[in-house]
Design a protein around this motif. Structure first.
Motif, PDB file in Angstrom:
ATOM      1  N   MET A 196     -43.283 -73.785 -20.100  1.00 48.31           N
ATOM      2  CA  MET A 196     -41.869 -73.506 -19.846  1.00 48.31           C
ATOM      3  C   MET A 196     -41.354 -72.496 -20.860  1.00 48.31           C
ATOM      4  O   MET A 196     -41.743 -72.530 -22.036  1.00 48.31           O
ATOM      5  N   SER A 197     -40.486 -71.592 -20.419  1.00 50.02           N
ATOM      6  CA  SER A 197     -39.927 -70.569 -21.298  1.00 50.02           C
ATOM      7  C   SER A 197     -38.410 -70.517 -21.160  1.00 50.02           C
ATOM      8  O   SER A 197     -37.861 -70.893 -20.118  1.00 50.02           O
ATOM      9  N   LEU A 198     -37.761 -70.046 -22.212  1.00 54.35           N
ATOM     10  CA  LEU A 198     -36.317 -69.833 -22.222  1.00 54.35           C
ATOM     11  C   LEU A 198     -36.027 -68.472 -22.831  1.00 54.35           C
ATOM     12  O   LEU A 198     -36.662 -68.091 -23.830  1.00 54.35           O
ATOM     13  N   LYS A 199     -35.066 -67.755 -22.259  1.00 58.20           N
ATOM     14  CA  LYS A 199     -34.547 -66.532 -22.867  1.00 58.20           C
ATOM     15  C   LYS A 199     -33.090 -66.796 -23.239  1.00 58.20           C
ATOM     16  O   LYS A 199     -32.289 -67.179 -22.379  1.00 58.20           O
ATOM     17  N   VAL A 200     -32.774 -66.610 -24.519  1.00 60.38           N
ATOM     18  CA  VAL A 200     -31.439 -66.973 -25.016  1.00 60.38           C
ATOM     19  C   VAL A 200     -30.945 -65.900 -25.983  1.00 60.38           C
ATOM     20  O   VAL A 200     -31.717 -65.361 -26.784  1.00 60.38           O
ATOM     21  N   SER A 201     -29.650 -65.610 -25.917  1.00 62.91           N
ATOM     22  CA  SER A 201     -29.042 -64.624 -26.815  1.00 62.91           C
ATOM     23  C   SER A 201     -28.663 -65.251 -28.150  1.00 62.91           C
ATOM     24  O   SER A 201     -28.503 -66.469 -28.269  1.00 62.91           O
ATOM     25  N   ALA A 202     -28.497 -64.396 -29.144  1.00 60.76           N
ATOM     26  CA  ALA A 202     -28.020 -64.800 -30.469  1.00 60.76           C
ATOM     27  C   ALA A 202     -26.862 -63.876 -30.829  1.00 60.76           C
ATOM     28  O   ALA A 202     -27.067 -62.726 -31.217  1.00 60.76           O
ATOM     29  N   PRO A 203     -25.612 -64.353 -30.675  1.00 61.70           N
ATOM     30  CA  PRO A 203     -24.461 -63.466 -30.819  1.00 61.70           C
ATOM     31  C   PRO A 203     -24.109 -63.143 -32.265  1.00 61.70           C
ATOM     32  O   PRO A 203     -24.392 -63.910 -33.185  1.00 61.70           O
ATOM     33  N   ALA A 204     -23.453 -62.004 -32.443  1.00 62.05           N
ATOM     34  CA  ALA A 204     -22.910 -61.620 -33.750  1.00 62.05           C
ATOM     35  C   ALA A 204     -21.560 -62.299 -33.950  1.00 62.05           C
ATOM     36  O   ALA A 204     -20.988 -62.887 -33.037  1.00 62.05           O
ATOM     37  N   LYS A 205     -21.071 -62.213 -35.195  1.00 59.11           N
ATOM     38  CA  LYS A 205     -19.731 -62.704 -35.521  1.00 59.11           C
ATOM     39  C   LYS A 205     -19.043 -61.709 -36.433  1.00 59.11           C
ATOM     40  O   LYS A 205     -19.664 -60.870 -37.087  1.00 59.11           O
ATOM     41  N   LEU A 206     -17.725 -61.820 -36.485  1.00 56.95           N
ATOM     42  CA  LEU A 206     -16.923 -61.126 -37.481  1.00 56.95           C
ATOM     43  C   LEU A 206     -16.141 -62.156 -38.284  1.00 56.95           C
ATOM     44  O   LEU A 206     -15.771 -63.205 -37.754  1.00 56.95           O
ATOM     45  N   ASN A 207     -15.893 -61.863 -39.548  1.00 55.39           N
ATOM     46  CA  ASN A 207     -14.891 -62.596 -40.321  1.00 55.39           C
ATOM     47  C   ASN A 207     -13.590 -61.816 -40.193  1.00 55.39           C
ATOM     48  O   ASN A 207     -13.452 -60.739 -40.775  1.00 55.39           O
ATOM     49  N   LEU A 208     -12.637 -62.344 -39.409  1.00 48.68           N
ATOM     50  CA  LEU A 208     -11.390 -61.609 -39.198  1.00 48.68           C
ATOM     51  C   LEU A 208     -10.566 -61.539 -40.478  1.00 48.68           C
ATOM     52  O   LEU A 208      -9.768 -60.629 -40.659  1.00 48.68           O
ATOM     53  N   PHE A 209     -10.735 -62.521 -41.348  1.00 52.81           N
ATOM     54  CA  PHE A 209     -10.268 -62.444 -42.731  1.00 52.81           C
ATOM     55  C   PHE A 209     -11.207 -63.316 -43.544  1.00 52.81           C
ATOM     56  O   PHE A 209     -11.976 -64.115 -42.986  1.00 52.81           O
ATOM     57  N   LEU A 210     -11.184 -63.180 -44.860  1.00 55.17           N
ATOM     58  CA  LEU A 210     -12.062 -63.989 -45.712  1.00 55.17           C
ATOM     59  C   LEU A 210     -11.408 -64.138 -47.082  1.00 55.17           C
ATOM     60  O   LEU A 210     -11.373 -63.196 -47.872  1.00 55.17           O
ATOM     61  N   HIS A 211     -10.872 -65.327 -47.331  1.00 56.34           N
ATOM     62  CA  HIS A 211     -10.217 -65.626 -48.600  1.00 56.34           C
ATOM     63  C   HIS A 211     -11.106 -66.538 -49.437  1.00 56.34           C
ATOM     64  O   HIS A 211     -11.669 -67.506 -48.911  1.00 56.34           O
ATOM     65  N   ILE A 212     -11.243 -66.223 -50.714  1.00 53.86           N
ATOM     66  CA  ILE A 212     -11.936 -67.108 -51.649  1.00 53.86           C
ATOM     67  C   ILE A 212     -10.859 -67.894 -52.381  1.00 53.86           C
ATOM     68  O   ILE A 212     -10.031 -67.332 -53.092  1.00 53.86           O
ATOM     69  N   VAL A 213     -10.862 -69.213 -52.188  1.00 61.10           N
ATOM     70  CA  VAL A 213      -9.742 -70.043 -52.651  1.00 61.10           C
ATOM     71  C   VAL A 213     -10.110 -70.926 -53.839  1.00 61.10           C
ATOM     72  O   VAL A 213      -9.301 -71.743 -54.276  1.00 61.10           O
ATOM     73  N   GLY A 214     -11.327 -70.761 -54.373  1.00 62.72           N
ATOM     74  CA  GLY A 214     -11.724 -71.560 -55.544  1.00 62.72           C
ATOM     75  C   GLY A 214     -13.200 -71.874 -55.496  1.00 62.72           C
ATOM     76  O   GLY A 214     -13.993 -71.117 -54.943  1.00 62.72           O
TER      77      GLY A 214
END
Length: 283
Positions: free
Chosen positions: A1-19
């Motif tokens: 049995m075989s599967l073909k599956v995607s691996a999507p990208a992401k964006l960080n729409l903002f990124l705060h370092i809070v501690g």
């Protein structure tokens, strides 16, 4: 049995370092926006326990690849006696802060969990993924999300549909160097869940990246009269958000007129991972 599956990208729409977290890691707040911009993986079940891995980019065929690590971690967690032949078609730019390697690992966990009939929950798979990388759980969960902690505490968000121009400067940025840098802002005030921060929030890494990498600063200057460019993650990719595919195409044309050497991609923001849809995990 075989599967073909995607691996999507992401964006960080903002990124705060809070501690800092109690164990010394940086505590973050961010919005993860999933994209319809993907790597592609094919999985074939083996009757032995071997994990055979090939890639369209032979340089990535290493035991250190997160795809192999994810597959072996799932084997250990479930004591399965099954194996897999895995082929990765690499389409996402590497080292850009858009999560390609993490997404490949997450898709491996999701697909093999189904192929091997392990029957682990998404929460269990996300826990396995977290041992391999902080960005993996969001791809396992398969929803655009508000993120806290080191990026693993996720609250799904229904974000408005947008189109993005993703710009890859072909520059490698050391994430470890940025996290350790004395000039990194680490005390942005914490926020409650506010989707509006997708627009008004900032990326605490951006000023430092622009200072340390003049080529990226040049791209920001190129974008100045075209659209509001932001850094995703620790970089090196930048993105410009637009309201339509046509607007995104126009931005891409203007970018290439200003700098013909720029590599730019058009992608649609999605709320549900393409991998989840293909594996019929979406609810």
């Amino acid at each position: 049995m075989s599967l073909k599956v995607s691996a999507p990208a992401k964006l960080n729409l903002f990124l705060h370092i809070v501690g800092r977290t109690p164990n010394g890691y940086h505590a973050l707040q961010s919005i993860f926006q999933l994209l319809d911009f993907n790597d592609e993986l094919e999985f074939t079940e083996l009757t032995n326990t071997k994990i055979e891995f090939t890639c369209s980019d032979a340089a990535l065929e290493s035991e250190d690849n997160l795809v192999i690590k994810a597959a072996k971690s799932l084997q250990r967690a479930t004591n399965t006696r099954k194996g897999a032949r895995i082929h990765l078609t690499k389409l996402l730019p590497m080292g850009g802060g858009i999560g390609g390697g993490s997404s490949d690992a997450a898709t491996t966990l999701l697909a093999l969990n189904q192929l091997w009939q392990c029957n682990l929950s998404l929460a269990e798979l996300a826990d396995i993924g977290l041992t391999l990388g902080a960005d993996i759980p969001v791809f396992v969960r398969g929803r655009s999300a508000w993120a806290e902690g080191i990026g693993e505490k996720l609250t799904p968000l229904q974000l408005p549909e947008q189109w993005f121009v993703v710009i890859h400067p072909n520059i490698h940025i050391s994430t470890a160097q940025l996290f350790a840098h004395p000039e990194l802002t680490r005390d942005t005030p914490t926020s409650t869940i506010r989707p509006a921060l997708a627009v008004s929030g900032h990326n605490d890494f951006e000023p430092l990246v622009r200072k340390l990498h003049p080529d990226i600063e040049t791209i920001f200057q190129t974008c100045q009269n075209i659209g509001k460019a932001k850094l995703t993650g620790t970089g090196s990719c930048l993105f410009i958000s637009t309201d339509s595919k046509t607007a995104a195409e126009n931005v891409k044309i203007l970018l290439h007129k200003s700098n013909p050497t720029l590599t730019a991609y058009i992608a649609r923001g999605v709320n549900v991972s393409t991998a989840h849809e293909q594996l019929q995990l979406a609810t």
